[in-house]
Motif scaffolding. Structure first.
Motif, mmCIF file in Angstrom:
data_model
loop_
_atom_site.group_PDB
_atom_site.id
_atom_site.type_symbol
_atom_site.label_atom_id
_atom_site.label_comp_id
_atom_site.label_asym_id
_atom_site.label_seq_id
_atom_site.Cartn_x
_atom_site.Cartn_y
_atom_site.Cartn_z
ATOM 1 N N GLY A 345 96.727 72.442 21.669
ATOM 2 C CA GLY A 345 96.876 71.002 21.840
ATOM 3 C C GLY A 345 98.022 70.475 20.995
ATOM 4 N N THR A 346 98.645 69.399 21.445
ATOM 5 C CA THR A 346 99.666 68.731 20.646
ATOM 6 C C THR A 346 99.255 67.283 20.429
ATOM 7 N N LYS A 347 99.732 66.736 19.327
ATOM 8 C CA LYS A 347 99.507 65.323 19.053
ATOM 9 C C LYS A 347 100.775 64.546 19.395
ATOM 10 N N THR A 348 100.690 63.233 19.310
ATOM 11 C CA THR A 348 101.821 62.397 19.712
ATOM 12 C C THR A 348 103.041 62.604 18.823
ATOM 13 N N ASP A 349 102.857 63.200 17.642
ATOM 14 C CA ASP A 349 104.008 63.507 16.785
ATOM 15 C C ASP A 349 104.560 64.896 17.072
ATOM 16 N N ASN A 350 104.074 65.526 18.160
ATOM 17 C CA ASN A 350 104.527 66.840 18.621
ATOM 18 C C ASN A 350 104.122 67.995 17.712
ATOM 19 N N THR A 351 103.172 67.785 16.813
ATOM 20 C CA THR A 351 102.627 68.896 16.049
ATOM 21 C C THR A 351 101.688 69.698 16.939
ATOM 22 N N LEU A 352 101.595 70.999 16.659
ATOM 23 C CA LEU A 352 100.873 71.931 17.516
ATOM 24 C C LEU A 352 99.616 72.445 16.825
ATOM 25 N N TYR A 353 98.532 72.550 17.582
ATOM 26 C CA TYR A 353 97.253 73.013 17.069
ATOM 27 C C TYR A 353 96.669 74.076 17.996
ATOM 28 N N GLY A 354 95.880 74.997 17.418
ATOM 29 C CA GLY A 354 95.220 76.015 18.212
ATOM 30 C C GLY A 354 93.806 76.247 17.725
ATOM 31 N N TRP A 355 92.939 76.721 18.620
ATOM 32 C CA TRP A 355 91.561 77.022 18.244
ATOM 33 C C TRP A 355 90.948 77.974 19.261
ATOM 34 N N GLY A 356 89.900 78.677 18.821
ATOM 35 C CA GLY A 356 89.251 79.654 19.684
ATOM 36 C C GLY A 356 89.492 81.073 19.203
ATOM 37 N N ASN A 357 89.407 82.040 20.113
ATOM 38 C CA ASN A 357 89.592 83.447 19.774
ATOM 39 C C ASN A 357 91.018 83.707 19.306
ATOM 40 N N ASN A 358 91.165 84.650 18.374
ATOM 41 C CA ASN A 358 92.481 84.909 17.800
ATOM 42 C C ASN A 358 92.695 86.392 17.538
ATOM 43 N N THR A 359 91.956 87.249 18.249
ATOM 44 C CA THR A 359 92.056 88.684 17.994
ATOM 45 C C THR A 359 93.440 89.236 18.296
ATOM 46 N N ASN A 360 94.203 88.559 19.134
ATOM 47 C CA ASN A 360 95.564 88.980 19.456
ATOM 48 C C ASN A 360 96.609 88.057 18.841
ATOM 49 N N SER A 361 96.200 87.274 17.847
ATOM 50 C CA SER A 361 97.094 86.316 17.168
ATOM 51 C C SER A 361 97.588 85.232 18.113
ATOM 52 N N GLN A 362 96.797 84.950 19.156
ATOM 53 C CA GLN A 362 97.228 83.973 20.151
ATOM 54 C C GLN A 362 97.224 82.535 19.628
ATOM 55 N N LEU A 363 96.637 82.315 18.450
ATOM 56 C CA LEU A 363 96.684 80.972 17.852
ATOM 57 C C LEU A 363 97.969 80.754 17.069
ATOM 58 N N THR A 367 97.234 84.883 11.411
ATOM 59 C CA THR A 367 96.038 85.676 11.189
ATOM 60 C C THR A 367 95.484 86.181 12.515
ATOM 61 N N THR A 368 94.391 86.904 12.430
ATOM 62 C CA THR A 368 93.644 87.294 13.632
ATOM 63 C C THR A 368 92.229 86.730 13.559
ATOM 64 N N GLN A 369 92.046 85.729 12.723
ATOM 65 C CA GLN A 369 90.744 85.118 12.548
ATOM 66 C C GLN A 369 90.546 83.968 13.531
ATOM 67 N N PRO A 370 89.366 83.850 14.122
ATOM 68 C CA PRO A 370 89.125 82.736 15.058
ATOM 69 C C PRO A 370 89.072 81.414 14.318
ATOM 70 N N SER A 371 89.243 80.343 15.062
ATOM 71 C CA SER A 371 89.103 78.999 14.504
ATOM 72 C C SER A 371 88.232 78.192 15.453
ATOM 73 N N TYR A 372 87.189 77.596 14.907
ATOM 74 C CA TYR A 372 86.269 76.833 15.735
ATOM 75 C C TYR A 372 86.619 75.336 15.761
ATOM 76 N N ASN A 373 87.680 75.005 15.034
ATOM 77 C CA ASN A 373 88.207 73.634 15.039
ATOM 78 C C ASN A 373 89.712 73.695 15.221
ATOM 79 N N PRO A 374 90.325 72.638 15.743
ATOM 80 C CA PRO A 374 91.785 72.632 15.876
ATOM 81 C C PRO A 374 92.464 72.885 14.533
ATOM 82 N N LYS A 375 93.384 73.852 14.536
ATOM 83 C CA LYS A 375 94.084 74.264 13.320
ATOM 84 C C LYS A 375 95.575 74.122 13.524
ATOM 85 N N ARG A 376 96.255 73.456 12.600
ATOM 86 C CA ARG A 376 97.697 73.246 12.718
ATOM 87 C C ARG A 376 98.444 74.582 12.707
ATOM 88 N N ILE A 377 99.303 74.773 13.689
ATOM 89 C CA ILE A 377 100.112 75.985 13.777
ATOM 90 C C ILE A 377 101.468 75.690 13.141
#
Length: 377
Positions: A345-363, A367-377
Motif C-alpha cells: 500500500g502507498t499513502k498520499t505522501d507516496n511512502t510504501l508499506y508492506g504486510w503479510g508473508n515475507n518468506t521470499n523477502s517480498q515485503l 528481512t524474511t519475517q512476516p508482518s501482520y501490520n503495514p510496515k514502512r518499506i
C-alpha cells in the motif's frame, strides 16, 4: 563625502568576499550510500505471487522478492529472495502489471515490455522459458493499459483495440477458442476498450462508454467479451484469483465471483454470478487477490476482508474476516494491492508499506519475517 563612503563600502565587501572564497577547512566527508530501497517514494505498486514491483515517482522501475523465474528483471534467475527494492535498468515507465511469476510494463515511449516466466507464450514470445531481463514485446509504440493473469496477458492500445496472448484453456483470451496464443492477437474489432484486468482464468474490462465486460471462467464460462448488466458508469476494476470487484463513478463498490473465504465481504460464503453492491460507503480504490480484498475509502481509511492466513489483511492477526474491517486509524492511504500471501500500500505522501508473508523477502524490508501490520518499506 558620499564618494568616500561608497569606496569604503566597496572595500569592505571585497575583503568579505575574499575571506569567504578561501576556506581552509577540510572537505566534507561524503555521506554513506543509502541502504538499497531507502528514501524511495512510489506512485504505482503491484505484486506477483512471491515478488513485488513498483514505479517510483521519478518513473524508475524497482523490484524485490523471489526471482526463481527471473521476474525481478535485472539479474539471472535465482531462488534466493532479494530483500530490498532494486532498480531495473535506467528507463522511465508509466504502467506495470504482474502475473504469478511474470511482469508487464509500458515505458514512457509507449512500448510494451515483459520478463519472467513464459510457459504459455504470455510474454508474446514463442520461445518458451524464463526471460530474466525485460525485452520489448513487439514493435508497437501505442500501448496504454495492461493486465497479467496467472498465465495470460491482456493489453489495450491507444486506438482502443484489445490484444491478448498466453494460456487460453478457459477462454480467458476472449477470442472464442481454447487455443493458446504465443503472439499478441487482436480480440474482436472494437476500438473503444479502455481498461483491462486479468484473474486466474478470466478477464474483465471497461469500455470508454463506461460499460463492464467479462470473458473466461468466473462463475460460469464465457467464450468472448460479454457485457455485464447495462450500467454505463463503471470506472475501475480489479481481478483476483477467482473473484473480481469494480467501482462506479459514484464511488460505490461492487463485488462478484468466488466467496468461499468471505472475500466478497458480504458476510456470507455464497458465490455471486453478477456484481452486488457492498454496503453504502464510497470508495477510492480496491484490490482483489487470492481470497483477499483490500480497499481504501474516500476518506483515506484502509479496510480489508477475506483470507488473512498470512497476515495479508494487515489487522495484526492471521484470522479471516467475512466483512470489511478497518486497518489501523490512518486516513492518508492512497493505493493498495494484494496478491497470493502479501499486500502492499502507498499513502498520499507516496511512502510504501508492506504486510503479510515475507518468506521470499517480498515485503522488501530487508528481512524474511512476516508482518501482520503495514510496515514502512
Amino acid at each position: 563625502m558620499k564618494i568616500l563612503k561608497n569606496i569604503i563600502a566597496i572595500l569592505i565587501i571585497s575583503i568579505f568576499t575574499i575571506s569567504c572564497s578561501h576556506d581552509d577547512s577540510p572537505s566534507p566527508v561524503p555521506e554513506p550510500a543509502p541502504i538499497a530501497g531507502s528514501n524511495q517514494y512510489y506512485s504505482m505498486i503491484t505484486s506477483g505471487y512471491y515478488h513485488s514491483l513498483a514505479i517510483k515517482t521519478d518513473g524508475t522501475l524497482w523490484s524485490w522478492g523471489n526471482n526463481s523465474a527471473g521476474q525481478l528483471g535485472y539479474t539471472t534467475a535465482t531462488t534466493n529472495g532479494v530483500k530490498y527494492p532494486n532498480q531495473i535498468g535506467t528507463s522511465t515507465w508509466t504502467t506495470i502489471a504482474t502475473g504469478g511469476s511474470f511482469n508487464l510494463a509500458i515505458k514512457t515511449d509507449g512500448t510494451l515490455w515483459g520478463w519472467g516466466i513464459n510457459d504459455f507464450g504470455n510474454l508474446n514470445d514463442v520461445t518458451i522459458g524464463p526471460k530474466t531481463l525485460p525485452f520489448q514485446m513487439g514493435t508497437a509504440t501505442n500501448w496504454k493499459s495492461i493486465a497479467a493473469g496467472l498465465s495470460h496477458t491482456l493489453a489495450v492500445k491507444t486506438d482502443g483495440t484489445l490484444w491478448a496472448c498466453g494460456l487460453n484453456n478457459n477462454y480467458q483470451l476472449g477470442d472464442g477458442t481454447l487455443t493458446t496464443r504465443k503472439i499478441l492477437t487482436q480480440i474482436g474489432t472494437a476500438t473503444n476498450w479502455k481498461e483491462v484486468a486479468a484473474g486466474n482464468t478470466f478477464s474483465i474490462a471497461i469500455k470508454t462508454d463506461g460499460t463492464l465486460w467479462k470473458w473466461g471462467a468466473l462463475q460460469g464460462s464465457t467464450m468472448s467479451p460479454t457485457q455485464i448488466g447495462t450500467a454505463t458508469n463503471w470506472k475501475y476494476i480489479s481481478a483476483g484469483d477467482n473473484q473480481a470487484l469494480a467501482i462506479k463513478t459514484d464511488n460505490t463498490l461492487w463485488v462478484w465471483g468466488n466467496n468461499s473465504g468471505g472475500q466478497l465481504g458480504d458476510g456470507t460464503t455464497n458465490p455471486r454470478v453478477d456484481p452486488i453492491q457492498l454496503g453504502t460507503a464510497t470508495w477510492k480504490t480496491a484490490s482483489s487477490g487470492k481470497g483477499t480484498t483490500l480497499a481504501v475509502k474516500s476518506d483515506g481509511t484502509l479496510w480489508s476482508w477475506g483470507n488473512g492466513t498470512y497476515g495479508q489483511l494487515g489487522d495484526g492477526t492471521n484470522a479471516n474476516n467475512m466483512t470489511p474491517h478497518q486497518v489501523g486509524t490512518g486516513t492518508s492511504w492512497n493505493t493498495v494491492y494484494t496478491t497470493l500471501q502479501h499486500s502492499l500500500g502507498t499513502k498520499t505522501d507516496n511512502t510504501l508499506y508492506g504486510w503479510g508473508n515475507n518468506t521470499n523477502s517480498q515485503l522488501g524490508d530487508g528481512t524474511t519475517q512476516p508482518s501482520y501490520n503495514p510496515k514502512r518499506i
